[in-house]
Design an enzyme around this catalytic site. Structure first.
Site, mmCIF file in Angstrom:
data_model
loop_
_atom_site.group_PDB
_atom_site.id
_atom_site.type_symbol
_atom_site.label_atom_id
_atom_site.label_comp_id
_atom_site.label_asym_id
_atom_site.label_seq_id
_atom_site.Cartn_x
_atom_site.Cartn_y
_atom_site.Cartn_z
ATOM 1 N N GLY A 57 0.811 -1.217 0.000
ATOM 2 C CA GLY A 57 0.000 0.000 0.000
ATOM 3 C C GLY A 57 0.839 1.259 0.000
ATOM 4 O O GLY A 57 0.332 2.344 0.254
ATOM 5 N N GLY A 58 2.154 1.124 -0.311
ATOM 6 C CA GLY A 58 3.043 2.280 -0.236
ATOM 7 C C GLY A 58 3.257 2.953 -1.590
ATOM 8 O O GLY A 58 2.427 2.844 -2.497
ATOM 9 N N ASN A 59 4.407 3.616 -1.714
ATOM 10 C CA ASN A 59 4.698 4.413 -2.919
ATOM 11 C C ASN A 59 4.613 3.579 -4.194
ATOM 12 O O ASN A 59 3.931 3.946 -5.153
ATOM 13 C CB ASN A 59 6.120 4.989 -2.816
ATOM 14 C CG ASN A 59 6.330 5.823 -1.576
ATOM 15 O OD1 ASN A 59 5.573 6.753 -1.310
ATOM 16 N ND2 ASN A 59 7.355 5.506 -0.787
ATOM 17 N N ASP A 103 -5.126 -0.254 8.576
ATOM 18 C CA ASP A 103 -6.394 0.031 7.902
ATOM 19 C C ASP A 103 -6.163 0.646 6.518
ATOM 20 O O ASP A 103 -6.948 1.451 6.015
ATOM 21 C CB ASP A 103 -7.261 0.956 8.765
ATOM 22 C CG ASP A 103 -6.493 2.190 9.202
ATOM 23 O OD1 ASP A 103 -5.353 2.395 8.708
ATOM 24 O OD2 ASP A 103 -7.014 2.959 10.025
ATOM 25 N N GLU A 104 -5.048 0.227 5.879
ATOM 26 C CA GLU A 104 -4.698 0.831 4.589
ATOM 27 C C GLU A 104 -5.760 0.604 3.516
ATOM 28 O O GLU A 104 -6.036 1.502 2.716
ATOM 29 C CB GLU A 104 -3.345 0.295 4.094
ATOM 30 C CG GLU A 104 -2.174 0.940 4.796
ATOM 31 C CD GLU A 104 -0.826 0.598 4.188
ATOM 32 O OE1 GLU A 104 0.145 1.309 4.492
ATOM 33 O OE2 GLU A 104 -0.719 -0.383 3.424
ATOM 34 N N THR A 120 15.860 -3.586 -9.151
ATOM 35 C CA THR A 120 15.549 -2.315 -8.496
ATOM 36 C C THR A 120 14.114 -1.937 -8.846
ATOM 37 O O THR A 120 13.517 -2.519 -9.750
ATOM 38 C CB THR A 120 16.535 -1.207 -8.959
ATOM 39 O OG1 THR A 120 16.249 -0.007 -8.252
ATOM 40 C CG2 THR A 120 16.436 -0.927 -10.443
ATOM 41 N N HIS A 129 22.528 2.683 0.597
ATOM 42 C CA HIS A 129 21.778 3.170 1.761
ATOM 43 C C HIS A 129 22.537 2.989 3.076
ATOM 44 O O HIS A 129 22.778 3.973 3.780
ATOM 45 C CB HIS A 129 20.383 2.525 1.792
ATOM 46 C CG HIS A 129 19.556 2.904 0.603
ATOM 47 N ND1 HIS A 129 18.661 2.062 0.019
ATOM 48 C CD2 HIS A 129 19.515 4.061 -0.123
ATOM 49 C CE1 HIS A 129 18.089 2.678 -1.017
ATOM 50 N NE2 HIS A 129 18.590 3.881 -1.118
ATOM 51 N N ARG A 185 14.025 2.503 6.526
ATOM 52 C CA ARG A 185 14.187 1.250 5.778
ATOM 53 C C ARG A 185 15.567 1.172 5.117
ATOM 54 O O ARG A 185 15.980 0.111 4.681
ATOM 55 C CB ARG A 185 13.059 1.054 4.776
ATOM 56 C CG ARG A 185 13.112 2.007 3.622
ATOM 57 C CD ARG A 185 12.157 1.573 2.510
ATOM 58 N NE ARG A 185 12.483 2.319 1.318
ATOM 59 C CZ ARG A 185 11.629 3.052 0.623
ATOM 60 N NH1 ARG A 185 10.361 3.094 0.971
ATOM 61 N NH2 ARG A 185 12.013 3.705 -0.440
HETATM 62 P P1 NAD Z 1 6.943 2.128 1.273
HETATM 63 O O1 NAD Z 1 7.790 2.532 2.406
HETATM 64 O O2 NAD Z 1 6.062 3.159 0.664
HETATM 65 O O3 NAD Z 1 6.071 0.861 1.683
HETATM 66 C C1 NAD Z 1 5.373 0.916 2.824
HETATM 67 C C2 NAD Z 1 4.214 -0.033 2.654
HETATM 68 O O4 NAD Z 1 4.667 -1.374 2.799
HETATM 69 C C3 NAD Z 1 3.184 0.179 3.715
HETATM 70 O O5 NAD Z 1 2.331 1.222 3.319
HETATM 71 C C4 NAD Z 1 2.527 -1.168 3.752
HETATM 72 O O6 NAD Z 1 1.592 -1.293 2.711
HETATM 73 C C5 NAD Z 1 3.661 -2.122 3.461
HETATM 74 N N1 NAD Z 1 4.227 -2.668 4.687
HETATM 75 C C6 NAD Z 1 5.186 -2.130 5.455
HETATM 76 N N2 NAD Z 1 5.445 -2.940 6.510
HETATM 77 C C7 NAD Z 1 4.627 -3.997 6.389
HETATM 78 C C8 NAD Z 1 4.438 -5.157 7.145
HETATM 79 N N3 NAD Z 1 5.153 -5.395 8.245
HETATM 80 N N4 NAD Z 1 3.530 -6.046 6.719
HETATM 81 C C9 NAD Z 1 2.816 -5.820 5.599
HETATM 82 N N5 NAD Z 1 2.961 -4.724 4.833
HETATM 83 C C10 NAD Z 1 3.847 -3.836 5.236
HETATM 84 O O7 NAD Z 1 7.863 1.453 0.192
HETATM 85 P P2 NAD Z 1 7.989 1.826 -1.331
HETATM 86 O O8 NAD Z 1 8.590 3.183 -1.442
HETATM 87 O O9 NAD Z 1 6.715 1.511 -2.019
HETATM 88 O O10 NAD Z 1 9.108 0.809 -1.747
HETATM 89 C C11 NAD Z 1 8.833 -0.542 -2.058
HETATM 90 C C12 NAD Z 1 10.159 -1.184 -2.337
HETATM 91 O O11 NAD Z 1 10.833 -0.446 -3.377
HETATM 92 C C13 NAD Z 1 11.124 -1.160 -1.160
HETATM 93 O O12 NAD Z 1 11.897 -2.321 -1.239
HETATM 94 C C14 NAD Z 1 11.993 0.045 -1.430
HETATM 95 O O13 NAD Z 1 13.248 -0.027 -0.826
HETATM 96 C C15 NAD Z 1 12.101 -0.025 -2.914
HETATM 97 N N6 NAD Z 1 12.435 1.250 -3.570
HETATM 98 C C16 NAD Z 1 11.607 2.314 -3.457
HETATM 99 C C17 NAD Z 1 11.929 3.486 -4.136
HETATM 100 C C18 NAD Z 1 11.029 4.668 -4.091
HETATM 101 O O14 NAD Z 1 11.360 5.682 -4.707
HETATM 102 N N7 NAD Z 1 9.887 4.605 -3.432
HETATM 103 C C19 NAD Z 1 13.082 3.564 -4.912
HETATM 104 C C20 NAD Z 1 13.906 2.451 -5.012
HETATM 105 C C21 NAD Z 1 13.564 1.289 -4.338
#
Ligand code: NAD
Length: 407
Positions: free
Chosen positions: A8-10, A35-36, A137, A204, A316
């Site tokens: 549910g993240g980025n 509650d995402e 990546t 990182h 993270r």
């Molecule tokens: P994020 O931090 O937005 O993800 C958070 C989401 O992960 C939460 O909203 C939840 O849905 C889920 N989550 C977190 N902990 C959880 C748990 N214990 N159980 C179940 N769900 C859980 O992450 P993101 O930015 O979407 O990144 C996803 C992946 O991509 C990661 O591995 C990150 O390192 C990698 N990444 C992201 C970016 C970026 O620009 N966003 C760039 C390069 C790599």
């Protein structure tokens, strides 16, 4: 095709917007965290979908369902995308495992280190019912602007490597993913290459270490730039870490002739591979970070405190990239008998700040090993056995694929 996006993240916002804009796809979002799902549903209802702002324009896509029930989310899906930090992979996989449709394609963006080890541990003998893939990546640098409504893509990587197992399915799956996501995907030889090629594990923890290893509690007026703030001495540490990974690759290839680790690029080469057009001065590793437009403005993870800012050691960048990145590589180096002095220095500091014990007396035998994806956690103590059982050896060297019988 029915697709499930787990997370549910980025990254999940980007995928839901991009894939949800395609009429021929049925897109489920599996968001069981807190509650995402409820917030996503409310956001999507208000906004009419997820708005993805890209450097080229705006795309709006509406997922067909946003769910917190694993069966409703994945039953019948041909493609399952784990768009989550690696520390959530195993819990999410355990939840969806009973409901996966045989033949489904299951993968992570990005996989980070040891993804295949975690998948085999959960799916066990069922692993051969599926195609498993991992991205080296995430194709995008992205940030959610309004939860369940808007996300911005700050930069798109020019090339992304991915591994697909079994290899017979690599062409069809990579072609389909490339067409859906609009990024150039290059299949690579094996999951070992993907684990060692993870550059997040260097960038990182390496930058965090150099920024904060002498921190003594003082407040900063503002957070330093994370990537663009890389100076000559931070770049030197990153280069040393990258060199240690390259030394490990040389040792592995000397021991296993024909082992293809060409995907494990030195850090500077990787920046060029992914970000060539975004980097205005690529003369040095430092300038490649400092002048990379995709990294513009991204700050070091910090908390506001006492009118200033203090480092966030639960970022993270450490909680993901250490146990699911650098420690996996360190574990492989330990099996291979290859020294990694700079990586060890970074890990020793990181485990202190994370209040964990991974390395003890110079070996991966600390009490917190079970919360990592290092080979030692899965019981591997012998390199040949590890290489053979995980199917990393080239054809003709005693392996025709991962042997799951003893896992
Ligand atoms: P994020 O931090 O937005 O993800 C958070 C989401 O992960 C939460 O909203 C939840 O849905 C889920 N989550 C977190 N902990 C959880 C748990 N214990 N159980 C179940 N769900 C859980 O992450 P993101 O930015 O979407 O990144 C996803 C992946 O991509 C990661 O591995 C990150 O390192 C990698 N990444 C992201 C970016 C970026 O620009 N966003 C760039 C390069 C790599």
């Amino acid at each position: 095709m029915q697709i499930t996006i787990c997370g549910g993240g980025n990254a999940a916002h980007v995928l839901a917007g991009l894939l949800g804009s395609r009429e021929e796809l049925s897109v489920h979002v599996y968001a069981p965290y807190g509650d995402e799902a409820e917030h996503w549903r409310e956001g999507v209802r208000q906004n009419g979908g997820i708005t993805v702002s890209t450097p080229e324009g705006i795309i709006i896509g509406r997922p067909n369902a946003i769910l917190s029930d694993p069966e409703a989310a994945v039953a019948g899906s041909q493609l399952v995308l784990l768009a989550l930090p690696a520390f959530a992979h195993e819990s999410i996989l355990s939840q969806i495992e009973p409901h996966l449709t045989p033949g489904a394609w299951i993968g992570a963006l990005p996989a980070r280190g040891g993804f295949d080890l975690g998948v085999h541990d959960i799916l066990k003998a069922r692993v051969s019912d599926f195609a498993i893939f991992g991205f080296q990546t995430l194709p995008w640098a992205c940030r959610t602007q309004v939860f369940g409504q808007q996300v911005t893509i700050l930069g798109v990587k020019e090339h992304v490597d991915l591994i697909i197992w079994p290899p017979e399915q690599a062409l069809i799956i990579s072609t389909r993913l490339q067409e859906m996501l609009g990024v150039t995907l290059t299949p690579i030889a094996n999951f070992l290459g993907l684990t060692l090629a993870d550059t997040g594990q260097l960038i990182h923890p390496g930058i965090m270490y150099r920024l904060f290893h002498e921190w003594n509690g003082q407040c900063y007026g503002k957070p330093p730039l994370f990537y663009q703030g890389v100076n000559a001495s931070i770049a030197r540490t990153l280069q040393q870490m990258s060199d240690e990974v390259q030394t490990l690759c040389v040792a592995l290839q000397a021991r296993y002739p024909g082992l293809d680790l060409s995907a494990v690029r030195p850090l500077g080469d990787w920046l060029q591979y992914c970000y060539h057009a975004s980097i205005s001065d690529s003369r040095t590793l430092q300038s490649s970070f400092a002048t990379n437009r995709s990294y513009a403005g991204l700050e070091a993870p910090m908390f506001e405190a006492d009118g200033g800012f203090i480092p966030d050691f639960q970022t993270r960048y450490l909680t993901e990239d250490v146990p699911f990145g650098l420690l996996v590589t360190r574990g492989i180096a330990e099996l291979a008998g290859t020294a990694t002095p700079v990586v060890d220095k970074v890990l020793s500091w990181a485990q202190y700040r994370l209040e964990k014990e991974y390395l003890a007396d110079g070996k991966l035998q600390g009490t917190d090993l079970p919360s990592t994806r290092s080979p030692q956690r899965f019981g591997f103590v012998d390199l040949d056995e590890f290489m053979l059982e995980m199917g990393y050896l080239p054809a003709g060297e005693g392996s025709s694929g991962p042997d799951t019988s003893s896992i």
